[in-house]
Write a protein that holds these residues in place. Sequence first.
Motif, mmCIF file in Angstrom:
data_model
loop_
_atom_site.group_PDB
_atom_site.id
_atom_site.type_symbol
_atom_site.label_atom_id
_atom_site.label_comp_id
_atom_site.label_asym_id
_atom_site.label_seq_id
_atom_site.Cartn_x
_atom_site.Cartn_y
_atom_site.Cartn_z
ATOM 1 N N ARG A 44 0.843 -1.198 0.000
ATOM 2 C CA ARG A 44 0.000 0.000 0.000
ATOM 3 C C ARG A 44 0.875 1.243 0.000
ATOM 4 N N CYS A 45 0.454 2.251 -0.752
ATOM 5 C CA CYS A 45 0.989 3.604 -0.603
ATOM 6 C C CYS A 45 -0.065 4.349 0.211
ATOM 7 N N ASN A 46 0.163 4.453 1.498
ATOM 8 C CA ASN A 46 -0.891 4.890 2.406
ATOM 9 C C ASN A 46 -1.313 6.339 2.192
ATOM 10 N N ARG A 47 -0.393 7.194 1.784
ATOM 11 C CA ARG A 47 -0.744 8.593 1.514
ATOM 12 C C ARG A 47 -1.644 8.706 0.282
ATOM 13 N N GLU A 48 -1.497 7.776 -0.641
ATOM 14 C CA GLU A 48 -2.347 7.758 -1.830
ATOM 15 C C GLU A 48 -3.693 7.104 -1.531
ATOM 16 N N LEU A 49 -3.672 6.100 -0.701
ATOM 17 C CA LEU A 49 -4.866 5.289 -0.453
ATOM 18 C C LEU A 49 -5.810 5.948 0.547
ATOM 19 N N ASN A 56 -4.976 10.269 9.770
ATOM 20 C CA ASN A 56 -4.717 10.793 11.111
ATOM 21 C C ASN A 56 -5.719 10.326 12.159
ATOM 22 N N ALA A 57 -6.706 9.547 11.737
ATOM 23 C CA ALA A 57 -7.693 9.023 12.688
ATOM 24 C C ALA A 57 -7.089 7.901 13.514
ATOM 25 N N PRO A 58 -7.620 7.663 14.707
ATOM 26 C CA PRO A 58 -7.140 6.517 15.486
ATOM 27 C C PRO A 58 -7.548 5.206 14.830
ATOM 28 N N HIS A 59 -6.805 4.160 15.104
ATOM 29 C CA HIS A 59 -7.166 2.830 14.615
ATOM 30 C C HIS A 59 -8.534 2.457 15.198
ATOM 31 N N ASN A 64 -5.188 -3.496 18.371
ATOM 32 C CA ASN A 64 -4.471 -4.112 17.255
ATOM 33 C C ASN A 64 -3.538 -3.138 16.535
ATOM 34 N N SER A 65 -3.443 -1.911 17.022
ATOM 35 C CA SER A 65 -2.697 -0.883 16.303
ATOM 36 C C SER A 65 -1.202 -0.930 16.591
ATOM 37 N N TYR A 66 -0.418 -0.657 15.541
ATOM 38 C CA TYR A 66 1.034 -0.546 15.659
ATOM 39 C C TYR A 66 1.490 0.914 15.578
ATOM 40 N N GLY A 71 -2.901 5.799 10.033
ATOM 41 C CA GLY A 71 -1.832 5.962 9.046
ATOM 42 C C GLY A 71 -0.500 5.451 9.569
ATOM 43 N N GLU A 72 -0.170 5.790 10.797
ATOM 44 C CA GLU A 72 1.078 5.310 11.396
ATOM 45 C C GLU A 72 1.069 3.792 11.518
ATOM 46 N N HIS A 73 -0.082 3.245 11.872
ATOM 47 C CA HIS A 73 -0.235 1.786 11.955
ATOM 48 C C HIS A 73 0.070 1.137 10.610
#
Length: 290
Positions: A44-49, A56-59, A64-66, A71-73
């Motif tokens: 995935r290209c997360n900035r594109e997707l 910037n939302a929470p998981h 289960n978040s990393y 986005g950081e996850h």
Amino acid sequence: MTYKTPYVIAEAGCNHKGDMEIAKEMIKVAAVFCQADAIKFQKRCNRELLTEEQYNAPHPNPVNSYGNTYGEHREYLEFTVEQHAQLKKWCEEMGITYSTSVWDLTSAKEIASLEPEFIKIPSACNNHYEMLNWLCDNYKGEIQVSLGMTTHKEEQDLIGLFVNKGRNKDLTIFSCTSGYPVPFENICLLEITRLIEKYGNIVKNIGFSGHHLGISVDDAAYVLGANVIERHYTLDRTWKGTDHAASLEPDGIRKLKRNLVQIKKALAEKSEEILPIEQVQRDKLKYRKH
């Protein structure tokens, strides 16, 4: 029905937890212990997707978040194209086919540059026509597409694109229900029969991508005609992450491949009325009127 040789894909996805050493171990185990035909990762290209708000939302399930945000996850779990090249090299050394699911155009271009045997389009992206058109025009390998959460009209439009591009014989489509895990009553195995009747002579393969528990359903999917079987795969179902619980551990993948090979051998009519193995027993046991 003529049954094709079963082909098992161990869907590693992001179950490597962003760790190349775990990914390497997953490749080795899938190849040597499980005898899987292919192992598949994700790109995935997360900035594109993702939109800025989504990034910037929470998981949605923080346990289960990393990362501190979704986005950081997602970035934590991503490998670079150079790392994917290393994964492919390890796969070649281990004698298993490397592949990746791509979620956006940038990722599709990056993975296509590695020239894998096939690239997968997940259910979530099978209406991403910019990406599909680019792959049809620029990538020469097999393209696999899951049909989870897809209407019949969307399905027809998708396959029509591949027909118009002259790429339908490079296309494998998967019967799929999108859920983690999917209860048995929602698997809808007879979708395989519908896809074979409608598209079996148009596409390369009809497959089955399952997110259920156990492996009995996959055996039935093969008997119904789905020769490519894809299952999520992890080294430990208790690890942190949303996919692990709906994944098979190594022994599950191993048994799945073993079962399908055995079923393929068994799916035949008798070559003669009394088989040689039966003749011995017939001579010994069959009732004779005295």
